[in-house]
Design a protein around this motif. Structure first.
Motif, PDB file in Angstrom:
ATOM      1  N   UNK A 212    -138.969  48.376  34.256  1.00  0.00           N
ATOM      2  CA  UNK A 212    -139.564  47.138  33.776  1.00  0.00           C
ATOM      3  C   UNK A 212    -138.658  46.440  32.774  1.00  0.00           C
ATOM      4  N   UNK A 213    -137.968  47.211  31.933  1.00  0.00           N
ATOM      5  CA  UNK A 213    -137.066  46.680  30.928  1.00  0.00           C
ATOM      6  C   UNK A 213    -135.836  47.579  30.857  1.00  0.00           C
ATOM      7  N   UNK A 214    -134.703  46.987  30.478  1.00  0.00           N
ATOM      8  CA  UNK A 214    -133.498  47.780  30.269  1.00  0.00           C
ATOM      9  C   UNK A 214    -133.577  48.389  28.872  1.00  0.00           C
ATOM     10  N   UNK A 215    -133.627  49.721  28.754  1.00  0.00           N
ATOM     11  CA  UNK A 215    -133.731  50.324  27.429  1.00  0.00           C
ATOM     12  C   UNK A 215    -132.359  50.516  26.782  1.00  0.00           C
ATOM     13  N   UNK A 216    -132.371  50.638  25.479  1.00  0.00           N
ATOM     14  CA  UNK A 216    -131.196  51.031  24.704  1.00  0.00           C
ATOM     15  C   UNK A 216    -131.456  52.461  24.265  1.00  0.00           C
ATOM     16  N   UNK A 217    -130.756  53.422  24.906  1.00  0.00           N
ATOM     17  CA  UNK A 217    -130.997  54.839  24.649  1.00  0.00           C
ATOM     18  C   UNK A 217    -129.866  55.391  23.795  1.00  0.00           C
ATOM     19  N   UNK A 218    -130.237  55.860  22.618  1.00  0.00           N
ATOM     20  CA  UNK A 218    -129.274  56.236  21.595  1.00  0.00           C
ATOM     21  C   UNK A 218    -129.466  57.709  21.244  1.00  0.00           C
ATOM     22  N   UNK A 219    -128.355  58.452  21.147  1.00  0.00           N
ATOM     23  CA  UNK A 219    -128.407  59.850  20.758  1.00  0.00           C
ATOM     24  C   UNK A 219    -127.918  59.972  19.319  1.00  0.00           C
ATOM     25  N   UNK A 220    -128.833  60.282  18.421  1.00  0.00           N
ATOM     26  CA  UNK A 220    -128.517  60.463  17.004  1.00  0.00           C
ATOM     27  C   UNK A 220    -128.760  61.925  16.647  1.00  0.00           C
ATOM     28  N   UNK A 221    -127.677  62.697  16.537  1.00  0.00           N
ATOM     29  CA  UNK A 221    -127.828  64.133  16.316  1.00  0.00           C
ATOM     30  C   UNK A 221    -128.500  64.756  17.507  1.00  0.00           C
ATOM     31  N   UNK A 222    -129.642  65.398  17.280  1.00  0.00           N
ATOM     32  CA  UNK A 222    -130.391  65.994  18.389  1.00  0.00           C
ATOM     33  C   UNK A 222    -131.571  65.128  18.819  1.00  0.00           C
ATOM     34  N   UNK A 223    -131.619  63.889  18.283  1.00  0.00           N
ATOM     35  CA  UNK A 223    -132.705  62.977  18.626  1.00  0.00           C
ATOM     36  C   UNK A 223    -132.236  61.938  19.628  1.00  0.00           C
ATOM     37  N   UNK A 224    -133.006  61.801  20.698  1.00  0.00           N
ATOM     38  CA  UNK A 224    -132.720  60.774  21.700  1.00  0.00           C
ATOM     39  C   UNK A 224    -133.750  59.662  21.524  1.00  0.00           C
ATOM     40  N   UNK A 225    -133.276  58.504  21.122  1.00  0.00           N
ATOM     41  CA  UNK A 225    -134.161  57.372  20.856  1.00  0.00           C
ATOM     42  C   UNK A 225    -134.009  56.329  21.955  1.00  0.00           C
ATOM     43  N   UNK A 226    -135.121  55.734  22.343  1.00  0.00           N
ATOM     44  CA  UNK A 226    -135.112  54.725  23.400  1.00  0.00           C
ATOM     45  C   UNK A 226    -135.849  53.481  22.910  1.00  0.00           C
ATOM     46  N   UNK A 227    -135.173  52.330  22.985  1.00  0.00           N
ATOM     47  CA  UNK A 227    -135.753  51.076  22.508  1.00  0.00           C
ATOM     48  C   UNK A 227    -135.678  50.008  23.596  1.00  0.00           C
ATOM     49  N   UNK A 228    -136.623  49.075  23.573  1.00  0.00           N
ATOM     50  CA  UNK A 228    -136.443  47.819  24.301  1.00  0.00           C
ATOM     51  C   UNK A 228    -136.378  46.699  23.271  1.00  0.00           C
ATOM     52  N   UNK A 229    -135.837  45.569  23.658  1.00  0.00           N
ATOM     53  CA  UNK A 229    -135.617  44.498  22.691  1.00  0.00           C
ATOM     54  C   UNK A 229    -136.274  43.201  23.135  1.00  0.00           C
ATOM     55  N   UNK A 230    -136.546  42.355  22.145  1.00  0.00           N
ATOM     56  CA  UNK A 230    -136.983  40.984  22.410  1.00  0.00           C
ATOM     57  C   UNK A 230    -136.015  40.038  21.714  1.00  0.00           C
ATOM     58  N   UNK A 231    -135.792  38.885  22.329  1.00  0.00           N
ATOM     59  CA  UNK A 231    -134.929  37.852  21.761  1.00  0.00           C
ATOM     60  C   UNK A 231    -135.767  36.601  21.525  1.00  0.00           C
ATOM     61  N   UNK A 232    -135.697  36.073  20.319  1.00  0.00           N
ATOM     62  CA  UNK A 232    -136.492  34.901  19.942  1.00  0.00           C
ATOM     63  C   UNK A 232    -135.571  33.825  19.387  1.00  0.00           C
ATOM     64  N   UNK A 233    -135.810  32.577  19.793  1.00  0.00           N
ATOM     65  CA  UNK A 233    -135.037  31.448  19.269  1.00  0.00           C
ATOM     66  C   UNK A 233    -135.987  30.438  18.633  1.00  0.00           C
ATOM     67  N   UNK A 234    -135.429  29.502  17.867  1.00  0.00           N
ATOM     68  CA  UNK A 234    -136.236  28.468  17.225  1.00  0.00           C
ATOM     69  C   UNK A 234    -136.605  27.385  18.227  1.00  0.00           C
ATOM     70  N   UNK A 235    -137.818  26.854  18.091  1.00  0.00           N
ATOM     71  CA  UNK A 235    -138.218  25.729  18.910  1.00  0.00           C
ATOM     72  C   UNK A 235    -137.818  24.419  18.256  1.00  0.00           C
TER      73      UNK A 235
END
Length: 266
Positions: A212-235
């Protein structure tokens, strides 16, 4: 040597793949008059330039360049994010970023240099070597450089593909030489060159169901973190700095990441 307004308009029309005839009818002028403008036989009024710029979706920075090339005064300001006139907006953006803690939040300029960040994003940036961090801290550079986030990105091929597509789209939309140079630079990174070689050598296989979304999967030490992002601009921005600013917020993509970030906060 300065480039005439007619040449600039012709370049933008070609960039947007719109014929001279279609553009003329869309903005309500005769094709003959638009031809005269493009060949330098006629000087366009600010009103006509505004109509042409709107139809061609020309960014505010480049609209000012068109006005100047035609001998008119620029219409759009470019206030620094640190200027007194921007204090209220800067404060509002910073509050949005700070409220997003403990998850990373950034405000980016047109070339994706970080102009504002929250504590979580700053802590991630502190993990990188100084030579990757600028100044300015550029998110494309920091994410794709071999010594940057690339070395800890678990799904680098997918995430880098998204970033490169985004950078390519920014180049196409703006034609900004800074973005063109940045794309050329990151294409020379070994991480990106390897990705290009793997992509070229890949054989088509059985199609898989897309995420559904492209995740950003980050390995920090023994922790695997997965994020999705939103982009917002001014109207409806009327200032170049605001039009070019994007707010990126990272959200936990799974419960494991949500729990891990909570534990990291103590």
């Amino acid at each position: 040597m300065s480039v005439g307004v007619g040449t600039l308009l012709r370049q933008w029309r070609s960039h947007r793949s719109i014929s001279q005839l279609d553009l003329a009818y869309d903005v309500g002028v005769s094709p003959r008059h638009l031809s005269f403008v493009e060949t330098g036989k006629s000087t366009p009024s600010p009103g006509l330039l505004d109509a042409l710029s709107s139809r061609l979706d020309i960014p505010l920075r480049e609209r000012n360049a068109l006005l100047l090339a035609a001998g008119h005064a620029p219409r759009y300001t470019e206030e620094s994010i640190d200027a007194a006139a921007m204090s209220r907006i800067r404060g509002s953006v910073q509050r949005v970023l700070d409220a997003h803690h403990p998850y990373p939040g950034l405000a980016l300029d047109r070339t994706w240099n970080v102009v504002l960040a929250n504590e979580s994003a700053s802590a991630l940036a502190a993990l990188l070597p100084a030579e990757v961090c600028g100044p300015p801290f550029n998110l494309f550079r920091a994410s794709l450089h071999p010594d940057g986030f690339a070395r800890m990105t678990v799904n680098f091929d997918v995430w880098a593909g998204y970033l490169l597509d985004t950078l390519r789209r920014l180049v196409r939309v703006t034609g900004d030489p800074r973005l063109i140079d940045l794309e050329r630079e990151v294409r020379e990174y070994e991480t990106v060159a390897d990705l290009d070689r793997r992509t070229a050598a890949a054989r088509p296989g059985r199609p898989t169901e897309p995420a559904l979304l492209v995740p950003f999967e980050l390995l920090l030490g023994d922790r695997r973190l997965s994020f999705f992002t939103t982009l917002t601009t001014f109207g409806t921005p009327r200032d170049i700095t605001l039009e070019e600013m994007t707010i990126e917020l990272f959200y936990p993509a799974d419960e494991t990441t949500e729990r891990a970030v909570a534990m990291m906060q103590g």
